[in-house]
Design an enzyme around this catalytic site. Structure first.
Site, PDB file in Angstrom:
ATOM      1  N   CYS A  10       2.575   2.126  -7.923  1.00 18.06           N
ATOM      2  CA  CYS A  10       2.033   2.755  -6.716  1.00 18.06           C
ATOM      3  C   CYS A  10       0.892   3.723  -7.074  1.00 18.06           C
ATOM      4  O   CYS A  10       0.620   3.986  -8.246  1.00 18.06           O
ATOM      5  CB  CYS A  10       3.142   3.500  -5.982  1.00 18.06           C
ATOM      6  SG  CYS A  10       3.849   4.865  -6.942  1.00 18.06           S
ATOM      7  N   CYS A  13       1.930   6.568  -9.302  1.00 14.61           N
ATOM      8  CA  CYS A  13       2.192   6.132 -10.676  1.00 14.61           C
ATOM      9  C   CYS A  13       0.882   5.998 -11.457  1.00 14.61           C
ATOM     10  O   CYS A  13       0.790   6.419 -12.604  1.00 14.61           O
ATOM     11  CB  CYS A  13       2.941   4.808 -10.682  1.00 14.61           C
ATOM     12  SG  CYS A  13       4.505   4.860  -9.779  1.00 14.61           S
TER      13      CYS A  13
END
Length: 76
Positions: A10, A13
């Site tokens: 994501c 991340c």
């Protein structure tokens, strides 16, 4: 030194991986950054909220994206 970023890929991340790389570069450290996206491996590391960050196998951050400065403190 090995930095592991745990998360499914994501935005948070990716940002955490970028922050970790920037922090290591600012400190002049030679690091290997590994990204773990497998949910079973993430859970095995004890991370229930992503993203997560481990340094040399020790989980330091769970469920948030720390600043570059904070990561630099963790790397020292």
């Amino acid at each position: 030194m090995k930095i592991t970023v745990y998360g499914p890929g994501c935005t948070n991340c990716v940002t955490l991986a970028d922050h970790a790389q920037a922090a290591a570069k600012e400190l002049g450290l030679d690091v290997e950054i590994e990204k773990v996206e497998d949910f079973a491996e993430i859970a095995k590391a004890g991370i229930m909220n992503t993203p997560g960050l481990a340094i040399d196998g020790q989980v330091k951050v769970k469920g948030r994206v720390p600043s570059i400065e904070k990561i630099k403190e963790l790397l020292k």
